[in-house]
Design a protein around this motif. Structure first.
Motif: not given
Length: 712
Positions: A508-517
Motif C-alpha cells: 500500500a505504501e508503494e501505491a501511495v508513493r507511485y500515485a504521488g509521483e
C-alpha cells in the motif's frame, strides 16, 4: 528444376498415358482420344501391357520401356498401383505427372500416408505432380487434353485469354459447361484435386506468367501455404492480370465440408476476404457473377472512374439501373446541357436526363442509338456505358444493323466499357460474340459487372510496408507464460508503443508513493496472471483522489485476488487517469493458422464486441494503409470534426497501428493474440495512449493445451 517442370506439365512435348485404353469411354481411353481427335502435335505414348498398339500408336508394357524422353505421364490406374508406378516414372526421369486415381488423402489414413509418400518423392526428385484424385487439365492452344472429363467429349473447347484453376473437378466442369453455353473459352483449365504437390497458388503463378493468359479465374476451398498464395496473387497483379475468385467455406458447415473435400486448411473466411482485398482479387459470390466478371475482364477495357451513362428503351429499367448503380457506389452524372440540346434535336420526345431514354423510336430510327451514344460519350464525362435494348436480341431481322451501330460506338470510344443488355437466342448471342460485344440478359448483372470492373481498375496492392525502427525490445521468449496487463504493457513500451504512465505496487505504501509521483486522480487495477478480465471481478477502481483512498482500495483489490481460488497476487497497478477529451479505439492481432499475423482496428471498449465494426489487414502495414483501415470503419466519422467538435488524432492513431503491426509481424511465432483496448485517441495534435493491453503468448497456449490433454 521444379518450376521448369511446370512448363513440362502444362506444355508437354511428349505425353505417356499409363493405363491407356482403346475404349474412349474409359478413364485411360479418354485422354488418348482427345489428344488424337483435337490435334495434339507432340508424341503420345500409350502404356498398357495388354496391348501392342492402340489407335495406330505403339503401346509399351511399362513406362520404363517407353522410347525417348517423357515430359508428362498420366497415371490412370487403381490407387494401389500408383505409388510403385510413380517410382518407375522417377526412374524414367519423367518431368511431370498427373494422377487421376482417387483413394488417397481424401479417403482414409492409409491413403493419406501413400499421398505423403508421393509428396516426399516428388520433392526429393524435383518432379511436379498434379493430383491425385484430380480431373486433370487442358491447354487449348496446344491441344493438350490431359483429362478424363466428359465435358469435352462432343466438341473442342473455345480458346480465349482466360486461365481457369479449380480445386474441385466437378465445380470446374460445371463452370466450364456454363461458360461454353455463353460462348466463353479458356486458355487453360486446371483441376488440382488433392494438391499433394502442385496447388492452386502454383497454377495462379504459372498463369500469371503465361503470355496467352490475361485473366485468371479460380475456385478456392483453402490453402496449406498462405505466403505462397499471397506471392502468386501479387505476381498476377504486378503482371496486370486480374484475378477473379470464388471462395467457399464461409460458414462453419461450409468450412468442414471444404476441409473434408480437399484436405487443405480453409482458414477464417474474413481473413481470406482481407487477403483478397489486399492483393486486388475480385471475390464473386455466385457462379453467375464469377463468369460474368471473368468474361468482362477478358473482353472490356477497365473504366477510369465511377461515372456511368445509361441508355435504355425503357424508362422503368432506367430507374431500376439508376437505383442499383447508386446503391453500389457508382455515379450517374447529369447529362450536360449542350448534349441535352443535341439529343432533343435528334428526338424531341426522348428522356435526355441520365438515364437516357431513347423510347421505342429506336426501332424506327436506325441510327438513333448510335447518334445518342456518340453525343453523350463524346462529352468526356462518362467512364462506362450500360445499354438496355429489351428483347432486341430476339429480333434477328434488325439485329445486324443494331450490332453494327454498337460496334461503331465501341471503336470510337475504346477506353469506355460498353455493356449491352438484351434477351438473346443462341443465334444472337453468337452474333454479339462474333462482333466482340459484351452482352447480358439482366440489367442487374450489368450493374454488378460495372462495379467489379471499377474495383479491378482501382485495386492497388500496397508496396511492402516500410520498416519501422524499433528499440531492441524485450525478448518475448523470456517472458512468463501468463501475462497480466502490467507485463503486457511493459513489453509494448519496450517497442516504443505509447502506454499510460504507471507503476506496479506490491504494498500500500508503494501505491501511495507511485500515485504521488504520477499525480492524482489515478486508476488502481489488481494484477493477477490468473484473472485477466479485471472488470468482471471488480479489480478496477477509477478516479482515486487521496492517499487514504489509495490505501483502502489497494487492500480491497488484494483481498479479492487472494480470495479467488487459484489466483496469485502480482501487485496493484497504479495508473494515470486519462481525462482529456478522447475517443476509445481498439487495436488487436489475430494469428491465422494459414496467413499468420493479422492486425485489426475498431471502436474500443465494449463496442468492439457489440458493433463488430472492424477493419483487418495482413501485418505489417504502412501508415498509409493504416489510414485506409480507419476510413473503412463505419465509426470513422466519430473521429472527424463535426458540429463544432474537434477532429481526433488519426495521424498518430495510424502511426500506432503501423507500429503495432510491425511488432506482431516481427514476433510471428511468439504472439498468439494481442489486444490494445482501449487506445485513447485525443484531439488532433494531442496523440494517443494505450490505456489497457493484454497479450497471450504461444508458450502459454501450448501449456494450456498440455494441461487439457493431461486432465483427460
Amino acid at each position: 528444376m521444379k518450376n521448369d517442370n511446370l512448363q513440362k506439365l502444362f506444355n508437354p512435348e511428349s505425353i505417356a498415358i499409363i493405363g491407356a485404353s482403346p475404349d474412349k469411354k474409359k478413364i485411360g481411353g479418354r485422354p488418348l482420344d482427345y489428344l488424337q481427335k483435337y490435334g495434339y502435335e507432340g508424341r503420345i505414348l500409350p502404356i498398357n501391357p495388354k496391348y501392342d498398339d492402340i489407335n495406330n500408336l505403339t503401346c509399351y508394357p511399362d513406362i520404363l520401356s517407353a522410347e525417348g524422353e517423357v515430359d508428362l505421364a498420366i497415371i490412370a490406374l487403381p490407387s494401389q498401383a500408383v505409388v510403385e508406378t510413380f517410382k518407375k516414372c522417377i526412374e524414367k526421369n519423367v518431368r511431370s505427372v498427373i494422377i487421376f486415381s482417387a483413394g488417397f488423402g481424401e479417403l482414409d489414413e492409409q491413403g493419406a500416408k501413400e499421398q505423403e509418400e508421393i509428396t516426399a518423392l516428388a520433392e526429393k526428385h524435383g518432379i511436379r505432380v498434379l493430383g491425385p484424385n484430380c480431373l486433370g487439365m487442358f491447354n487449348v492452344k496446344k491441344g493438350v487434353y490431359s483429362t478424363f472429363s466428359t465435358i469435352i467429349e462432343e466438341e473442342q473447347p473455345i480458346e480465349s485469354n482466360i486461365g481457369f484453376v479449380s480445386q474441385s473437378g466437378a465445380f470446374g466442369s460445371h463452370v466450364f459447361t456454363l461458360a461454353r453455353q455463353n460462348k466463353i473459352g479458356f486458355s487453360y483449365f486446371i483441376a488440382t484435386g488433392n494438391e499433394c504437390d502442385v496447388d492452386v497458388a502454383d497454377c495462379i503463378k504459372f498463369l500469371a506468367e503465361d503470355p496467352g493468359t490475361d485473366v485468371i479465374a479460380c475456385y478456392i476451398e483453402g490453402t496449406k501455404d498462405g505466403a505462397k498464395l499471397i506471392e502468386a496473387l501479387q505476381l498476377a497483379h504486378e503482371n496486370n492480370k486480374p484475378v477473379i475468385a470464388i471462395k467457399v467455406g464461409k460458414t462453419d458447415v461450409g468450412m468442414k465440408a471444404a476441409l473434408s473435400h480437399t484436405g487443405s486448411l480453409v482458414g477464417a473466411d474474413t481473413v481470406f476476404d482481407t487477403i483478397f482485398k489486399q492483393n486486388g482479387v475480385y471475390r464473386a459470390n455466385t457462379i453467375e457473377e464469377f463468369l460474368d466478371v471473368t468474361y468482362a475482364a477478358s473482353k472490356l477495357p477497365f473504366p477510369k472512374g465511377r461515372n456511368v451513362a445509361v441508355f435504355t428503351v425503357s424508362g422503368g429499367v432506367g430507374i431500376l439501373l439508376a437505383d442499383q448503380l447508386t446503391e453500389n457506389g457508382l455515379l450517374l452524372p447529369e447529362t450536360p446541357e449542350s448534349v441535352k440540346e443535341k439529343l432533343r434535336d435528334i428526338l424531341p420526345i426522348a428522356g435526355v436526363q441520365n438515364p437516357i431514354d431513347t423510347t421505342a423510336q429506336i426501332s424506327y430510327m436506325p441510327t438513333l442509338l448510335e447518334d445518342f451514344m456518340e453525343s453523350v460519350l463524346s462529352s468526356g464525362k462518362y467512364d462506362s456505358a450500360i445499354v438496355f435494348l429489351g428483347f432486341a436480341g430476339l429480333k434477328l431481322d434488325s439485329l445486324e444493323a443494331r450490332i453494327k451501330s454498337l460496334v461503331k460506338v465501341k471503336n470510337l470510344f475504346k477506353d469506355i466499357p460498353q455493356m449491352i443488355v438484351t434477351i438473346n437466342s443462341e443465334t444472337s448471342k453468337q452474333m454479339f460474340n462474333d462482333a466482340g460485344l459484351y452482352v447480358l440478359d439482366d440489367p442487374t448483372r450489368a450493374v454488378i459487372v460495372t462495379k467489379a470492373l471499377n474495383y479491378l481498375s482501382t485495386a492497388v496492392i500496397e508496396e511492402e510496408a516500410e520498416q519501422v525502427e524499433f528499440p531492441k525490445g524485450k525478448e518475448l521468449a523470456d517472458s512468463p507464460s501468463l501475462l497480466t496487463e502490467y507485463k503486457s504493457k511493459e513489453i509494448l513500451a519496450s517497442y516504443n508503443i505509447p502506454i499510460t504512465r504507471e507503476a506496479l505496487a506490491v504494498t500500500a505504501e508503494e501505491a501511495v508513493r507511485y500515485a504521488g509521483e504520477i499525480g492524482y486522480p489515478v486508476v488502481l487495477k489488481g494484477m493477477s496472471p490468473q484473472i485477466l478480465h479485471k472488470t468482471d471481478k471488480g479489480l478496477v477502481c477509477l478516479s482515486i483522489k487521496t492517499e487514504e483512498d489509495v490505501r483502502e482500495k489497494f487492500q480491497e483489490l488484494k483481498t479479492i485476488i487472494e480470495e479467488t481460488e487459484g489466483a496469485g497476487f502480482e501487485g496493484v497497478l497504479v495508473q494515470e487517469m486519462l481525462q482529456k477529451d478522447s475517443v476509445e479505439m481498439y487495436i488487436g492481432s489475430k494469428k491465422d493458422p494459414i496467413f499468420g499475423q493479422m492486425v485489426l482496428v475498431g471502436m474500443g471498449g465494449v463496442y468492439i464486441e457489440v458493433l463488430k465494426d472492424v477493419s483487418m489487414r495482413k501485418a505489417p502495414v504502412s501508415v498509409n494503409e493504416a489510414e485506409k483501415m480507419i476510413e473503412e470503419l463505419q465509426a470513422s466519422l466519430i473521429l472527424k470534426s463535426y458540429r463544432g467538435k474537434p477532429a481526433y488524432d488519426t495521424k498518430e492513431l495510424s502511426s500506432l497501428i503501423s507500429k503495432f503491426s510491425h511488432f506482431i509481424a516481427s514476433n510471428p511465432e511468439q504472439i498468439a493474440e494481442a489486444d490494445l483496448n482501449p487506445v485513447m485517441v485525443f484531439t488532433e495534435g494531442e496523440g494517443v495512449k494505450v490505456a489497457d493491453g493484454l497479450m497471450t503468448l504461444e508458450n502459454q497456449v501450448r501449456e494450456e493445451r498440455s494441461a487439457l490433454i493431461a486432465s483427460k
